[in-house]
Every structure is written in C-alpha cells, then in structure tokens.
Design an enzyme around this catalytic site. Sequence first.
Site, PDB file in Angstrom:
ATOM      1  N   HIS A 218       0.837  -1.212   0.000  1.00 52.86           N
ATOM      2  CA  HIS A 218       0.000   0.000   0.000  1.00 52.86           C
ATOM      3  C   HIS A 218       0.870   1.259   0.000  1.00 52.86           C
ATOM      4  O   HIS A 218       0.675   2.158  -0.819  1.00 52.86           O
ATOM      5  CB  HIS A 218      -0.914  -0.012   1.225  1.00 52.86           C
ATOM      6  CG  HIS A 218      -1.704   1.243   1.401  1.00 52.86           C
ATOM      7  ND1 HIS A 218      -3.017   1.358   0.987  1.00 52.86           N
ATOM      8  CD2 HIS A 218      -1.377   2.458   1.914  1.00 52.86           C
ATOM      9  CE1 HIS A 218      -3.464   2.575   1.262  1.00 52.86           C
ATOM     10  NE2 HIS A 218      -2.481   3.263   1.823  1.00 52.86           N
ATOM     11  N   GLU A 219       1.824   1.333   0.926  1.00 53.80           N
ATOM     12  CA  GLU A 219       2.600   2.562   1.077  1.00 53.80           C
ATOM     13  C   GLU A 219       3.449   2.854  -0.159  1.00 53.80           C
ATOM     14  O   GLU A 219       3.665   4.015  -0.517  1.00 53.80           O
ATOM     15  CB  GLU A 219       3.481   2.482   2.326  1.00 53.80           C
ATOM     16  CG  GLU A 219       2.722   2.297   3.633  1.00 53.80           C
ATOM     17  CD  GLU A 219       1.660   3.364   3.907  1.00 53.80           C
ATOM     18  OE1 GLU A 219       1.799   4.494   3.378  1.00 53.80           O
ATOM     19  OE2 GLU A 219       0.706   3.067   4.636  1.00 53.80           O
ATOM     20  N   HIS A 222       1.749   5.138  -2.563  1.00 54.57           N
ATOM     21  CA  HIS A 222       1.921   6.571  -2.302  1.00 54.57           C
ATOM     22  C   HIS A 222       3.295   7.036  -2.764  1.00 54.57           C
ATOM     23  O   HIS A 222       3.437   8.109  -3.364  1.00 54.57           O
ATOM     24  CB  HIS A 222       1.764   6.859  -0.808  1.00 54.57           C
ATOM     25  CG  HIS A 222       0.394   6.639  -0.263  1.00 54.57           C
ATOM     26  ND1 HIS A 222      -0.742   7.084  -0.899  1.00 54.57           N
ATOM     27  CD2 HIS A 222      -0.024   6.017   0.874  1.00 54.57           C
ATOM     28  CE1 HIS A 222      -1.810   6.749  -0.182  1.00 54.57           C
ATOM     29  NE2 HIS A 222      -1.399   6.095   0.891  1.00 54.57           N
ATOM     30  N   HIS A 228      -5.255   7.639  -2.062  1.00 49.73           N
ATOM     31  CA  HIS A 228      -6.166   6.573  -1.652  1.00 49.73           C
ATOM     32  C   HIS A 228      -7.295   6.379  -2.661  1.00 49.73           C
ATOM     33  O   HIS A 228      -7.761   7.331  -3.295  1.00 49.73           O
ATOM     34  CB  HIS A 228      -6.760   6.872  -0.277  1.00 49.73           C
ATOM     35  CG  HIS A 228      -5.812   6.591   0.838  1.00 49.73           C
ATOM     36  ND1 HIS A 228      -5.900   7.196   2.074  1.00 49.73           N
ATOM     37  CD2 HIS A 228      -4.741   5.761   0.906  1.00 49.73           C
ATOM     38  CE1 HIS A 228      -4.928   6.745   2.845  1.00 49.73           C
ATOM     39  NE2 HIS A 228      -4.213   5.881   2.160  1.00 49.73           N
TER      40      HIS A 228
END
Length: 260
Positions: A218-219, A222, A228
């Site tokens: 997930h990170e 970014h 998101h």
Amino acid sequence: MAGLPNNNNRWIAPDATPSNGVTVLPPRHQAKVQEFLQKFGYLDRSRDAADLDPSVDDHAALKYFQRFIGLSDTSGIYNDETKTAMNEPRCGFPDVSGISDFVLSGSKWNKKVITWRLVGPSEDLPIGQVRTAILKACNEWNRYMLNNRLQEVLSGPADIVIQFARGNHGDGNNFDGPGRVLAHAYFPPPAGGQLSGDIHFDEDENWTEDFSMQVALHELGHSLGLRHSTDPSAVMFPTFSSGRRSLGTDDIAGIRRLYP
C-alpha cells in the site's frame, strides 16, 4: 489480519449512544471524532477545534468519510457502522482525494529506475525478512510498470528511504502507538519535499513478514504517486481490514496512468 495489535492502549473510536433516536456524543467524545476527521483530511486541519461547529462541520465531514469508505449510511450522523470504520487499522495518509477511484498525486518519478533502501529495520523481525517483504511488494508494482522499476540499493542514497520508528520520529507526523495508523508514506518530488518517497512503519505494531508485505504494498503506491482509492478491493483503499497481496484492477489502472 496477522500482525494487528491487541492492546488496551490502542486508539478506539467512541460508542454511538442514541438519545431519543438521535446519536449524542459528549464533548470529549465529539473532540475524539473531530481529531480523527481532521487527521485524515475530512476537516480542515488548519482550523482550531474550538472554531468548528459540530452541527455543520462535523456533519459534513462525517458524511464525506462515510461516502469515501463505502458505508451504507451516509447521513453524516455518527453511528455504530461509522465507529467500526474508524477503528479499522489504516494508513496514516489523509483521504483527501475526493469521491473517486484511483487518483494521481500530480507528481511522479522522472526516472526509469526508482531506488529504495531499508535504513531502520523492525525490532520484531530479522532484517532479511523485512527486506524480503518489501521486495515482494516492489515486485508486485514492477509487474505493471512496463518502463520503470523499483530496485533495492544496500548503501548510499536512495529515492525511497524506508524505516520503522515509533512516536515522534522527526517528520512532524507522529505515530500513535498500537492500532489505527500502521504506516505512512510521502509522494514523489516535489510533493514530498525532503522526505519525497520515504516510507515509515509504526514500530509499535506487531510486525510479521506477511503483514509487512501487505502494508509496504500500500505505502509504495503513495511513494510512486497514488492517493487513496475508494475501491474496497484496491491495495490503495485506506484501511487494512483484510489482506491484499496483489494489485487490483483500480491499482493497475492508476499505476499505468502514472508510468505508461
């Protein structure tokens, strides 16, 4: 989900206590809800809590949160479903991208090889297991970036610096102990400033290799330039209520838009 904390000190959203059919939160609980809404971008973080009107500002912010997270009730009224959603372990990045699927940050790496380096491993795991977890996450993104790739370096400077830390760790974005925020990351330059691309994991969580891989997956989104997503099946959905070990359709569409 393996690795989630079971700790009495973790952040817990207040109970929704109905009174004559209407949920009424005492001031200290209202302040806790406001703190959540401000931290994750639903209320203006530059405004003092004393200047916020719960009947107007909190109502609109709660409605925004309910819609973003995909709740069935989007009335803007605090309820048990909202409490449950607020208690989900999640990314510390704000949900400020709007009601949409994948959203680009407006910044990306203008290089073919994007390097990363682990400089602060977890106390819970041998460094080799942490590196393996991050490598697995990188390889999943690399599958869909046709002309770019994430690559580890073992020394010297790196585009994405990764570390495990707790509490106040020097970036002005303190971790909150066990529960709620698991990690956060910064966008590519110029959006992330000196921390562009960097990823920080909260050391106060109970880390396993598989858990680290899921959060890193997930990170890294970014770090590559994705915000998101409102798609619950996407890796870039803000909470970690169920394990996601591969990119969803929405994630793939986003990364291919950024790195064609």
